[in-house]
Enzyme design. Structure first.
Site, short mmCIF file in Angstrom:
data_model
loop_
_atom_site.label_atom_id
_atom_site.label_comp_id
_atom_site.label_asym_id
_atom_site.label_seq_id
_atom_site.Cartn_x
_atom_site.Cartn_y
_atom_site.Cartn_z
CG ASP A 85 -0.27 0.01 2.53
OD1 ASP A 85 0.97 -0.09 2.56
OD2 ASP A 85 -0.97 0.10 3.54
CD GLU A 86 5.01 4.00 2.35
OE1 GLU A 86 5.62 5.06 2.55
OE2 GLU A 86 4.89 3.11 3.20
#
Length: 103
Positions: free
Chosen positions: A32-33
């Site tokens: 998620d990054e």
């Protein structure tokens, strides 16, 4: 409630596909990054903040999730742009040399 890693991975893939519409220069840090270099982006857009707004809107439209974006000339400074205000306050209270690993 048990974790649903299969759903998490599928949504992460959707988000990566959105990133790839703007640049092939993607440094994935986790599910998620990611850091994106949009200096020379595939859309021909000139202003990074406009790219970030568009990407965030598309992520919301496709996945229903909110996304944050930090913009800077470097990855570490861009990350600071995604932090909540209380964390940014911490950055302002400490000298730059300490934040960057100095004495």
């Amino acid at each position: 409630m048990p974790p649903r890693f299969d759903v998490y991975k599928a949504v992460s893939q959707q988000i990566r596909e959105i990133f790839a519409e703007y640049t092939p220069m993607i440094e994935q840090l986790s599910l998620d990054e990611a850091y994106l270099d949009v200096t020379e982006n595939l859309k021909g857009m000139k202003i990074a903040t406009e790219i970030a707004v568009e990407i965030r809107a598309k992520i919301k439209d496709v996945t229903g999730l909110n996304a944050s974006a930090g913009i800077s000339y470097g990855a570490r400074a861009a990350l600071a742009g995604t932090q909540p205000p209380w964390q940014l306050d911490h950055l302002h209270r400490h000298p730059r040399s300490r934040r960057m690993g100095g004495p």
